[in-house]
Write an enzyme that holds these catalytic residues in place. Structure first.
Site, short mmCIF file in Angstrom:
data_model
loop_
_atom_site.label_atom_id
_atom_site.label_comp_id
_atom_site.label_asym_id
_atom_site.label_seq_id
_atom_site.Cartn_x
_atom_site.Cartn_y
_atom_site.Cartn_z
N ASP A 46 0.64 -1.35 0.04
CA ASP A 46 0.10 0.00 -0.17
C ASP A 46 0.73 1.29 0.09
OD1 ASP A 46 0.73 -0.74 2.73
OD2 ASP A 46 -0.61 0.78 3.61
N GLU A 69 0.34 -1.23 5.68
CA GLU A 69 1.40 -0.51 6.69
C GLU A 69 1.20 0.77 6.88
OE1 GLU A 69 5.04 1.31 7.82
OE2 GLU A 69 3.91 1.53 6.05
#
Length: 581
Positions: free
Chosen positions: A171, A238
């Site tokens: 991400d 994350e």
């Protein structure tokens, strides 16, 4: 889009058994030489120590020799040469750029996986990886954890060797619509301008994910057969603390391999920095702790034409002013990587400040910094002097506090009955979350008494009328365990340092490092003591910091990315042959 990496030749036709025997024998010989070299260094090789500015054994910064994997396999030699060609560079640009083009943003208000459709961008990213790295998806075991977590396992031939884990995250942070026009190139264009690849995620951290995948694909294509199992573990959230991604991947791996069941982990993190006239590689061997503290003030409401002398906003403002005026102590715990960096600077950097050197020697030769807990700590002269280098250095030696979010009042003619604020803390090595909570409670107590309010400080009451309430967020995190940095044995850190000097030359000094932020490794602490937060790409011509991560014009040079691939190719092989102690 390529269907395979264009290595010049496939693997040779030697039998796997004969190659394994040869590689194992050579590995043992080379690693014996490596161990002897480190032993000579540790007991006093005059060729190493002649330039030392002080010779206290504790303050030494020994550097292992460049470490190349021992092999007679011509396919691996050709692989190494191929990474330096324009052909590989061009193909890698396409792969990296293509990954950046897929928007995999994580948002703070994401709902559950399977319910919030914003998670579904990861499906397209998974399809891209499958199309771009066919050998990996053909030859490695792929498991998906919590729908989007990716776990690739390349099973080694020797089950007695603990696996190596390479991490990254899929991400990226969102790009606010209001900033799109400020980008030199569109944020999800993956534009290549001849030097840099531009776009969100180009340096945080799809570069590291793609470099890891390229490494394994290249090794597969060369016919490499690892002895040590290699695992790729890619989380998907994350940027919003990783609970759904790494928070589920780590327990999955711990269940499979057990506590302390992995040899080492490499995840995103610190990279290279030029300080005091010396280039340092700074693998992160520690992370600061974390706690958000919510403070709420509740007071009576009423019409603003007949106000109280002090509203909840005013009272909270007084407390916040006090919080900002009383900072946490700046100091270096004995285990702080910053202390190790200064030791390396004193040993190897030509422009290391003389004042820092004197203070470092004084600290190394005395025990005065070991203050009993019953005594008031003395000022840490070394840390205070180093902090003059600026906030990025200061906050590696001090718990930070930042008042980030505030809310209070709903109408201009109504007194605010409730005002709340969030104070973010990144906790210094040597401190604990309790250090923060005790500090804030002490600051809030006299203000609560002054205004006749009840103080609820980190108790079971999160909020009550006529009160000041303090409570911590559930994502509070202790300071991370510090990774061992021994180089007098064949340790993962020694292998990492030797690999780095093999790729970038002996002029690079490898030193313990750390970052002020946190990574997905927070979930992996039980599985190994050897965790490195390290971005091993480096381009001396263009690198300056972290490549505008989390802001406008994020980019990374292709030279940096190619260097990262070279590093992973060597590190995987070096770890495979290492007889770790």
């Amino acid at each position: 889009m390529e269907k395979s990496l264009p290595t010049t030749e496939r693997a040779t036709t030697k039998s796997a058994d004969s190659k394994t025997i040869i590689r194992s024998t050579i590995s043992k010989l080379v690693l014996l030489v490596f161990t002897l070299y480190l032993l000579v260094q540790s007991i006093g090789d005059p060729r190493h120590h002649h330039s030392r500015k002080h010779d206290n054994a504790k303050s030494s910064c020994l550097q292992p020799p460049p470490l190349f994997p021992p092999t007679t396999d011509e396919s691996l030699h050709r692989l190494w040469e191929y990474i330096g060609t324009e052909s590989f560079k061009s193909a890698s640009i396409i792969r990296h750029s293509g990954a950046v083009k897929i928007d995999t943003s994580s948002f703070d208000d994401m709902g559950p996986v399977g319910e919030d459709e914003r998670w579904d961008t990861r499906f397209a990213f998974h399809d891209y990886l499958a199309a771009t790295f066919p050998r990996i998806h053909q030859d490695l075991k792929l498991e998906k954890v919590n729908t989007f977590g990716l776990l690739y396992t390349w099973q080694g031939s020797d089950d007695s060797l603990k696996p190596l884990v390479l991490m990254s995250h899929q991400d990226v942070v969102p790009v606010p619509a209001s900033t799109v026009d400020a980008w030199t190139h569109p944020p999800f264009s993956g534009h290549y301008d001849g030097t840099f690849i531009w776009g969100r995620g180009s340096s945080d951290c799809k570069n590291q994910l793609i470099a890891g995948m390229e490494t394994i694909e290249l090794l597969l294509d060369a016919g490499y057969k690892p002895q040590r199992t290699i695992i790729l573990s890619f989380g998907f959230d994350e940027e919003i603390s990783g609970r759904e991604g790494a928070g589920t991947l780590a327990p999955f791996l711990i269940e499979r391999y057990g506590e302390n069941g992995v040899a080492a982990i490499v995840d995103e993190g610190a990279g290279f920095s030029k300080q005091w006239g010396q280039v340092f590689a700074l693998p992160g061997v520690a992370e600061k702790g974390y706690t958000d503290v919510f403070i709420t003030v509740r007071t009576p409401g009423g019409h603003s034409s007949i106000p109280t002398d002090h509203t909840s906003i005013g009272i909270l403002s007084e407390l916040l002013s006090k919080i900002e005026s009383v900072q946490y102590r700046t100091y270096l715990a004995d285990e702080s990587p910053m202390l190790g960096l200064m030791q390396c600077g004193a040993d190897h950097a030509p422009n290391f400040p003389s004042k820092l050197s004197k203070l470092l020697s004084k600290r190394s030769n005395s025990n005065t910094h070991r203050t009993p807990r019953t005594c008031k700590p003395k000022p840490d002269a070394l840390a205070l002097e180093a902090a003059k280098m600026g906030p990025p250095v200061k906050y590696l030696m001090q718990t930070s506090q930042a008042i980030d979010v505030i809310s209070g009042g709903v109408k201009v003619n109504a007194l605010p009955e409730r005002t709340t604020v969030t104070v973010n803390h990144r906790i210094n090595i040597g401190d604990t979350p309790e250090t923060v909570w005790k500090h804030l409670s002490a600051l809030a107590k006299p203000i609560a008494e002054k205004y006749n309010l009840t103080l609820h400080a980190f108790d079971d009451v999160k909020e009550a009328p006529l009160s000041i309430s303090l409570f911590a967020s559930p994502n509070t995190l202790e300071v991370a365990p510090v990774t061992p940095t021994d180089v007098d044995t064949v340790s993962p850190y020694a292998v990492l340092a030797g690999t780095t000097r093999a790729v970038y030359g002996e002029d690079v000094v490898v030193s313990p490092g750390m970052m002020t932020g946190n990574t997905d490794t927070r979930y992996y602490w039980p599985i190994t003591k050897h965790i490195f937060r390290f971005g091993p790409g480096y381009d001396p011509e263009t690198d300056s910091g972290l490549g505008n991560i989390h802001t406008v014009d994020e980019k990374i040079s292709v030279a940096n990315h190619v260097g990262m691939v070279k590093w992973f190719v060597l590190f995987v092989q070096n770890m495979d042959g290492a007889v770790l102690e």
